[in-house]
Design an enzyme around this catalytic site. Structure first.
Site, PDB file in Angstrom:
ATOM      1  N   HIS A 142      47.230  41.986  44.979  1.00  0.00           N
ATOM      2  CA  HIS A 142      47.851  42.171  46.290  1.00  0.00           C
ATOM      3  C   HIS A 142      49.368  42.167  46.171  1.00  0.00           C
ATOM      4  CE1 HIS A 142      43.874  40.227  47.457  1.00  0.00           C
ATOM      5  NE2 HIS A 142      43.784  41.492  47.827  1.00  0.00           N
ATOM      6  N   LYS A 155      41.098  34.043  51.307  1.00  0.00           N
ATOM      7  CA  LYS A 155      41.004  34.122  49.847  1.00  0.00           C
ATOM      8  C   LYS A 155      42.426  34.214  49.287  1.00  0.00           C
ATOM      9  CE  LYS A 155      36.677  36.593  49.969  1.00  0.00           C
ATOM     10  NZ  LYS A 155      36.089  37.868  49.610  1.00  0.00           N
ATOM     11  N   HIS A 169      46.219  37.429  45.564  1.00  0.00           N
ATOM     12  CA  HIS A 169      46.354  37.424  44.107  1.00  0.00           C
ATOM     13  C   HIS A 169      47.303  38.496  43.609  1.00  0.00           C
ATOM     14  CE1 HIS A 169      43.698  40.837  44.003  1.00  0.00           C
ATOM     15  NE2 HIS A 169      42.733  40.152  44.599  1.00  0.00           N
TER      16      HIS A 169
HETATM   17  N1  ARG Z   1      41.109  44.032  50.601  1.00  0.00           N
HETATM   18  C1  ARG Z   1      40.811  44.804  49.426  1.00  0.00           C
HETATM   19  C2  ARG Z   1      40.840  43.899  48.187  1.00  0.00           C
HETATM   20  O1  ARG Z   1      41.445  42.875  48.199  1.00  0.00           O
HETATM   21  C3  ARG Z   1      41.780  45.928  49.214  1.00  0.00           C
HETATM   22  C4  ARG Z   1      41.726  47.004  50.276  1.00  0.00           C
HETATM   23  C5  ARG Z   1      42.127  48.339  49.759  1.00  0.00           C
HETATM   24  N2  ARG Z   1      42.127  49.333  50.759  1.00  0.00           N
HETATM   25  C6  ARG Z   1      41.063  50.039  51.156  1.00  0.00           C
HETATM   26  N3  ARG Z   1      41.239  50.928  52.120  1.00  0.00           N
HETATM   27  N4  ARG Z   1      39.894  49.868  50.647  1.00  0.00           N
HETATM   28  O2  ARG Z   1      40.257  44.258  47.183  1.00  0.00           O
END
Ligand code: ARG
Length: 633
Positions: free
Chosen positions: A171, A165, A168
């Site tokens: 991130h 994905k 964005h």
């Molecule tokens: N991969 C998730 C996203 O893009 C963020 C992860 C955040 N960290 C966690 N421990 N939940 O939304």
């Protein structure tokens, strides 16, 4: 400094340090100044110096003084604070070696450092500490008095993109802020572990594997895994949506769709993902390849941002067994219950009042038995504690996930781990608006960085002479582009949304990344032209630096270690960035007044020593933020 301490307070630096908590005069000039002032004010007021020390705060601008005291903070009973301030001001010795007589207004006492001692202590301290000036390795010690007890351990989880994905804006912000926080704690002497928690598990990865079976291209995968997987993902999703519509239509027309549904992409993806969770070797191997190739590409991008991770964790790394175990425990402890076949946490029943309501009713097991994002986070958190026994853990995640993290921490608490929950902190941030690339709306970090770098390259080319002297213009343009993006991100408070504005961020006007780089490179350029050795700077006669511009630069330099310490409280990159821009403004307004090249030799050395110290501090601040300071541009 040691000599000055003896002369001024009749005490060694060690003795001063021992007297006050968190006082390190050998690495922080302001600790020395605060300690001295506390001693003097204690004599005058009769107040315990330990109460005075923490009450002395620095000011928002130099014209307000170097340290300021609000008389009520000393908690003297029976007299009006205004009068106390006035009395103490009058009693302050005329001949104090470090401060002139304070300026008193209402109950505020403003203290101004005498120029000569501050200039002659701060510049040598910076020369000696170099890249370490601003660091304070004592703060991260388990026992500040006994280093053998070891460092405190901090986990910073950040970036955490989702495979296949787009990477964005959320991130990107997490990456920038997380990288900065990791540097900040490392400089403060913590043992920092950087974790990237990838989104790499779930039915959508079963779907992705199907897409690869159908349309995958080995070459393309190896060349550009992130884009290739993304394209496959988009394609199969479009197909799946169309298929779903078809099935729905036929259903409405009264057709029997049982078979269609059983063979649908959705169902195939579910089955594929089931194979993955059942640890089918082929399915796992395929998925691991996607993951590994993506990580390899991510690493290249992270390297451009001066970021590395100690662990690439991710949702896929959380084992089913671990989740089952916590699930059982939650059931036993009545933290979750069945609801229409699914397992939910009904916070309203568990947590009284408004808070329980706010936490809502998350699902932790779906009716078909699958675990969710929250379920994985619960096990992952406990697993990390087992593995790392951290003293603190920071999650750098968008404020859109505030609720998710509140639920997570509360569940950990309800499980009986109040202590662990208390060590966890969510550092959140707002949205980036208006981000798009020339390709369209998909926001891949690499595309953004390339666009910004191109723009910086164009700007650099406009000055032909300078351009010809830059050794590797592409690399410099890349650094300047990255600085643009990062500085814009760090300008406001984390929680604020901001608009991604390519023209504004790449401009040299105003407080931008390129301007900061320019200010740094300008000092390097003066140093090249002055052509003085480190030895000559170390032996320069600093008493020649008497002009207000020079003294003001030193007063700002002295503030750097305190600024870093304050940043450990705010956890805001803007605290550092604001300081750096104050520094660049002081520098740019001084160049006409304090010429280096062309001045008489001794003066030239002293001024160069001053600018060189500023260069060190600018560089330290930029590196703390994750920027790569350039020497030429
Ligand atoms: N991969 C998730 C996203 O893009 C963020 C992860 C955040 N960290 C966690 N421990 N939940 O939304």
């Amino acid at each position: 400094m040691e000599q000055l301490a003896q002369k001024v307070d009749g005490m060694s630096l060690d003795a001063i340090a021992d007297k006050y908590p968190n006082c390190h005069p050998e690495i922080n000039p302001f600790d020395f100044y605060r300690a001295h002032l506390s001693n003097v004010l204690a004599d005058i007021s009769g107040v315990d110096p330990k109460i005075i020390y923490p009450a002395l705060s620095w000011t928002s601008s130099l014209d307000k003084g170097d340290l300021i005291l609000a008389a009520p903070a000393l908690r003297v009973k029976g007299q009006k604070p205004d009068e106390l301030a006035k009395q103490w001001g009058e009693k302050f010795p005329d001949n104090d070696p470090l401060f002139v007589k304070p300026t008193v207004s209402n109950y505020f006492m403003a203290f101004y450092a005498r120029p000569a001692p501050i200039v002659e202590t701060v510049i040598p301290m910076i020369q000696k500490s170099g890249a370490n000036f601003g660091n304070n390795k004592f703060l991260g010690l388990k026992d500040p008095k006994d280093p053998s007890k070891g460092q405190k351990r901090m986990i910073v989880e950040f970036s955490s993109p989702n495979i296949a994905k787009p990477f964005h804006a959320g991130h990107l912000r997490s990456t920038i802020i997380g990288g900065f926080l990791a540097n900040l704690y490392q400089g403060a002497g913590w043992d920092v572990i950087r974790i990237n928690y990838l989104g790499d598990w779930g039915k959508q990865y079963g779907l992705l594997a199907l897409a690869f079976e159908k349309y995958g291209d080995e070459e393309a995968l190896k060349k550009d895994p992130i884009n290739h997987l993304f394209q496959l993902y988009v394609r199969i999703n479009t197909e799946m949506t169309a298929e779903k519509e078809q099935i729905e239509k036929r259903k409405q027309d009264g057709e029997d769709v049982t078979e269609l549904e059983a063979n649908s992409l959705d169902e195939q993806a579910r089955r594929y993902f089931k194979k993955m969770t059942d640890r089918d070797p082929d399915a796992l191997a395929q998925w691991k390849r996607f993951r590994d190739l993506s990580i390899t590409r991510y690493k290249e991008t992270y390297a451009r941002l001066n970021i590395h991770f100690d662990e690439y964790s991710g949702e896929s790394q959380v084992s089913e067994e671990a989740m089952e175990k916590v699930g059982k425990e939650m059931e036993e402890k009545k933290i979750c219950k069945e609801d229409k076949g699914a397992m939910i946490v009904d916070f309203q029943e568990l947590v009284p009042g408004k808070e329980g309501k706010r936490l809502e009713k998350p699902i932790i097991r779906k009716r078909d038995g699958t675990a969710l994002y929250l379920t994985r986070d619960i096990s992952e958190l406990l697993g990390r504690y087992e593995k790392y026994k951290f003293d603190q853990m920071i999650y750098v995640v968008a404020s859109a996930q505030d609720l998710h993290l509140r639920q997570l921490f509360k569940i950990i608490e309800l499980l009986g781990h109040k202590d662990i929950a208390a060590k966890c902190q969510h550092v959140n941030f707002g949205l980036v608006l208006g981000m798009s690339t020339r390709k369209g709306t998909v926001k891949f970090l690499d595309d953004i960085l390339r666009d910004v770098a191109d723009k910086m390259h164009e700007t650099m080319k406009k000055n032909e002479t300078k351009y010809s002297q830059v050794e590797n213009p592409e690399a410099t343009a890349d650094i300047l582009g990255i600085s643009s993006v990062m500085a814009q991100d760090m300008t406001g408070k984390r929680i604020n949304n901001y608009t991604f504005n390519m023209d504004a961020m790449t401009s040299f006007e105003g407080d931008t990344g390129p301007y900061l780089q320019y200010a740094h490179a300008r000092v390097s350029s003066i140093r090249r032209r002055a052509n003085l050795s480190d030895e000559e700077l170390a032996t320069a006669d600093l008493s020649l630096l008497t002009e207000p511009h020079a003294v003001n630069i030193v007063r700002l330099l002295a503030l750097w270690p305190d600024t870093v310490q304050n940043t450990l409280r705010t956890l805001e990159p803007t605290t550092v960035l604001t300081y750096l821009f104050r520094m660049t403004h002081a520098l740019s307004s001084s160049y006409d007044q304090l010429q280096v090249v062309g001045s008489e030799r001794e003066l030239m050395k002293a001024r160069m020593a001053l600018y060189d110290a500023a260069h060190t501090v600018l560089g330290n601040g930029m590196r703390l933020l994750g920027l790569s300071p350039v020497e030429r541009m």
